[in-house]
Design a protein around this motif. Structure first.
Motif, short mmCIF file in Angstrom:
data_model
loop_
_atom_site.label_atom_id
_atom_site.label_comp_id
_atom_site.label_asym_id
_atom_site.label_seq_id
_atom_site.Cartn_x
_atom_site.Cartn_y
_atom_site.Cartn_z
N ASN A 61 -5.78 -4.79 -14.99
CA ASN A 61 -5.33 -4.38 -16.08
C ASN A 61 -6.37 -4.58 -17.05
N GLY A 62 -7.62 -5.10 -17.10
CA GLY A 62 -8.76 -5.08 -17.60
C GLY A 62 -9.11 -3.59 -18.08
N PRO A 63 -9.87 -3.59 -19.28
CA PRO A 63 -10.28 -2.26 -19.77
C PRO A 63 -11.71 -1.64 -18.83
N CYS A 64 -11.59 -0.23 -18.50
CA CYS A 64 -12.52 0.27 -17.65
C CYS A 64 -12.67 1.92 -18.20
N ARG A 65 -13.93 2.40 -17.98
CA ARG A 65 -14.06 3.66 -17.96
C ARG A 65 -14.38 4.68 -16.46
N ASP A 66 -14.97 3.79 -15.60
CA ASP A 66 -14.97 4.20 -14.18
C ASP A 66 -14.80 3.27 -13.36
N LEU A 67 -14.98 3.44 -11.89
CA LEU A 67 -14.92 2.52 -10.56
C LEU A 67 -15.93 1.43 -10.79
N ASN A 68 -16.96 1.51 -11.41
CA ASN A 68 -18.09 0.43 -11.41
C ASN A 68 -17.51 -0.75 -12.44
N ILE A 73 -7.55 3.38 -13.75
CA ILE A 73 -6.30 4.35 -13.88
C ILE A 73 -5.94 4.30 -15.49
N ASN A 74 -6.17 5.31 -16.13
CA ASN A 74 -5.87 5.28 -17.47
C ASN A 74 -6.56 4.32 -18.39
N GLY A 75 -7.66 4.01 -17.92
CA GLY A 75 -8.40 3.06 -18.93
C GLY A 75 -8.12 1.56 -18.59
N LYS A 76 -7.51 1.36 -17.53
CA LYS A 76 -7.16 -0.14 -17.06
C LYS A 76 -7.57 -0.28 -15.45
N CYS A 77 -7.76 -1.22 -15.12
CA CYS A 77 -8.19 -1.45 -13.66
C CYS A 77 -6.87 -1.77 -12.90
N ASN A 78 -6.69 -1.11 -11.72
CA ASN A 78 -5.45 -1.29 -11.12
C ASN A 78 -5.73 -1.34 -9.58
N ASP A 79 -4.71 -1.54 -8.66
CA ASP A 79 -4.53 -1.37 -7.22
C ASP A 79 -4.94 -0.03 -7.19
N ASP A 80 -5.70 0.48 -5.98
CA ASP A 80 -5.90 1.74 -5.50
C ASP A 80 -4.56 2.19 -4.57
N PRO A 81 -3.85 3.38 -4.99
CA PRO A 81 -2.74 3.46 -4.43
C PRO A 81 -2.98 4.44 -3.05
N ASP A 82 -4.42 4.87 -3.07
CA ASP A 82 -4.65 5.56 -1.84
C ASP A 82 -5.22 4.52 -0.73
N VAL A 83 -5.43 3.50 -1.19
CA VAL A 83 -5.99 2.33 -0.14
C VAL A 83 -4.81 1.47 0.03
N GLY A 84 -4.04 1.23 -0.93
CA GLY A 84 -2.75 0.41 -0.75
C GLY A 84 -2.96 -1.22 -0.97
N THR A 85 -4.10 -1.25 -1.81
CA THR A 85 -4.14 -2.91 -2.01
C THR A 85 -3.07 -3.23 -3.06
N HIS A 86 -3.00 -4.68 -2.95
CA HIS A 86 -2.00 -5.17 -3.67
C HIS A 86 -2.47 -6.37 -4.66
N ILE A 87 -3.66 -6.28 -5.11
CA ILE A 87 -4.47 -7.23 -5.70
C ILE A 87 -3.70 -7.60 -6.97
N CYS A 88 -3.31 -6.48 -7.66
CA CYS A 88 -2.59 -6.80 -8.92
C CYS A 88 -0.87 -6.88 -8.93
N ASN A 100 3.09 -8.67 -4.80
CA ASN A 100 3.32 -8.73 -3.24
C ASN A 100 2.10 -8.64 -2.61
N PRO A 101 1.18 -9.66 -2.29
CA PRO A 101 -0.22 -9.71 -1.55
C PRO A 101 0.26 -9.26 -0.24
N PRO A 102 -0.84 -8.52 0.50
CA PRO A 102 -0.54 -8.09 1.76
C PRO A 102 -0.51 -9.22 2.63
N PRO A 103 0.13 -9.15 3.72
CA PRO A 103 0.21 -10.36 4.53
C PRO A 103 -0.94 -10.57 5.49
#
Length: 203
Positions: free
Chosen positions: A15-22, A31-46, A49-52
């Protein structure tokens, strides 16, 4: 024209501010100016429920952290490595530490490029331990019984990859000792094999 404050390579977490992946840490995307999980990869960092951990994750002492997709393939990422013992099992790979070599940028310990005639290594992120092993000597032993002392000069990044800084290579596995030509030669190994099982310990 809207002017955004320069993030100057600041790394944002969930949820931190961002402009691009870097601008986002690890496998997070902007996503929309905030860092979040990548739905295409399926990460659950934010997510809550972390992945098992992968099967046998506990036994290995290090579970997968996330996934990095590049070139159409998904690669596991790790913040940790198996515990270091007096005989730590590892995979020895070959790295060109010179400028223009396959190591990408200069060594992270000293910001310099190194000759392949030096007995030097890069360690996976967990073993590199936030640069705490920089300049330390490790002992590597091959299955043929030969050993060599080598100096830690760089990190074999287990979290990031597939960009110019990492010579467009995928993230390292979490059990890599990435050795120079001189390390392979001292162990009597053929670097063209690419990867061999070894053990290592702190010298």
């Amino acid at each position: 024209m809207i002017s955004l404050p320069l993030l100057s390579h600041a790394i944002s977490s969930c949820n931190g501010p961002c402009r691009d992946l870097n601008d986002c840490d690890g496998q997070l995307i902007c996503i929309n100016g905030k860092c979040n999980d990548d739905p295409d990869v399926g990460t659950h960092i934010c997510g809550k429920n972390p992945p098992p951990p992968p099967s046998g994750g506990r036994g290995s002492g290090c579970s997968q952290y996330g996934t990095l997709t590049c070139g159409g393939s998904a690669y596991p990422t790790y913040k940790c490595s198996p515990p270091v013992t007096s005989s730590t099992a590892a995979k020895l790979t070959n790295n060109d530490f010179s400028e223009g070599g396959d190591g990408g940028g200069p060594s992270s310990c000293d910001g310099k490029y190194h000759s392949n005639s030096e007995r030097i290594v890069a360690l996976s992120t967990g073993w590199f331990a936030n640069s705490s092993r920089c300049g330390k000597m490790i002992k590597i032993t091959a299955k043929n019984g030969r050993s060599v002392m080598a100096k830690v000069v760089d990190e074999c990044d287990s979290m990031q990859g597939c960009d110019a800084e990492h010579a467009y290579q995928p993230p390292c596995k979490n059990n890599i000792v990435d050795g120079s030509d001189a390390v392979w030669s001292a162990l009597g190994l053929d670097k063209n094999v690419g990867i061999v099982g070894v053990t290592w310990s702190m010298a």
